[in-house]
Design an enzyme around this catalytic site. Sequence first.
Site, short mmCIF file in Angstrom:
data_model
loop_
_atom_site.label_atom_id
_atom_site.label_comp_id
_atom_site.label_asym_id
_atom_site.label_seq_id
_atom_site.Cartn_x
_atom_site.Cartn_y
_atom_site.Cartn_z
N ASP A 76 0.85 -1.19 0.00
CA ASP A 76 0.00 0.00 0.00
C ASP A 76 0.89 1.24 0.00
O ASP A 76 1.83 1.32 0.80
CB ASP A 76 -0.91 -0.03 1.25
N HIS A 130 -10.39 -5.25 -2.11
CA HIS A 130 -9.01 -5.44 -1.61
C HIS A 130 -9.03 -5.72 -0.13
O HIS A 130 -9.85 -5.18 0.61
CB HIS A 130 -8.14 -4.21 -1.92
N PHE A 131 -8.12 -6.58 0.27
CA PHE A 131 -7.90 -6.90 1.68
C PHE A 131 -6.61 -6.21 2.11
O PHE A 131 -5.59 -6.34 1.43
CB PHE A 131 -7.77 -8.42 1.88
P1 AMP Z 1 -9.73 1.59 0.97
O1 AMP Z 1 -9.96 2.82 1.80
O2 AMP Z 1 -10.01 0.32 1.72
O3 AMP Z 1 -10.47 1.65 -0.36
O4 AMP Z 1 -8.17 1.56 0.68
C1 AMP Z 1 -7.58 1.94 -0.51
C2 AMP Z 1 -6.10 1.82 -0.31
O5 AMP Z 1 -5.45 1.82 -1.58
C3 AMP Z 1 -5.47 2.96 0.51
O6 AMP Z 1 -4.87 2.41 1.68
C4 AMP Z 1 -4.46 3.58 -0.45
O7 AMP Z 1 -3.29 4.00 0.20
C5 AMP Z 1 -4.20 2.44 -1.42
N1 AMP Z 1 -3.77 2.84 -2.74
C6 AMP Z 1 -4.35 3.73 -3.57
N2 AMP Z 1 -3.66 3.82 -4.73
C7 AMP Z 1 -2.62 2.96 -4.62
C8 AMP Z 1 -1.54 2.59 -5.48
N3 AMP Z 1 -1.40 3.13 -6.69
N4 AMP Z 1 -0.66 1.66 -5.06
C9 AMP Z 1 -0.79 1.12 -3.84
N5 AMP Z 1 -1.79 1.41 -2.98
C10 AMP Z 1 -2.69 2.32 -3.36
#
Ligand code: AMP
Length: 139
Positions: A30, A99-100
């Site tokens: 992440d 996503h987990f």
């Molecule tokens: P959620 O709030 O459960 O939808 O989490 C989305 C997660 O995706 C967050 O923790 C972000 O930091 C992560 N995220 C967003 N874009 C990317 C990326 N390009 N690469 C890695 N993680 C990402």
Amino acid sequence: MAETIFSKILRGEIPCHKVYEDEHVLAFLDIGPLSRGHTLVIPKEEKAYVHELSDEQMAAIGRVLPRLCRAVTQVTGVKEYNILQNNGPLAHQAVFHVHFHIIPKPSEEEGLGVRWNPRPFSHEDGAKLAEALRDALAD
Ligand code: AMP
């Protein structure tokens, strides 16, 4: 479903720090980590919510999750962790591709913070609710 940034990562159009990949699953770091080692595990199927996933895709995630958790705990040296999975904006979902999160919990301050406010429980309503859920599962 509208495409998300994770589709671009799956196609290799956006880079990621890949941790694991198989036919059904990709895991990568992440980029907004709550703690060092914060890892995301996604199905290759493009679905926003867990209830939309096929049994096969969910089984593929379940198959590899313990192994990924072992690697994260081993490499970070942090033995405690949370697995978080958000569905919907009110539930803190920002990227609408399932996503987990595997989030090491090295201290009170780092990792996932949880607000846990138990509500009163009624056995009368609980009985009705459990029956309705059993019926829904039988459909
Ligand atoms: P959620 O709030 O459960 O939808 O989490 C989305 C997660 O995706 C967050 O923790 C972000 O930091 C992560 N995220 C967003 N874009 C990317 C990326 N390009 N690469 C890695 N993680 C990402």
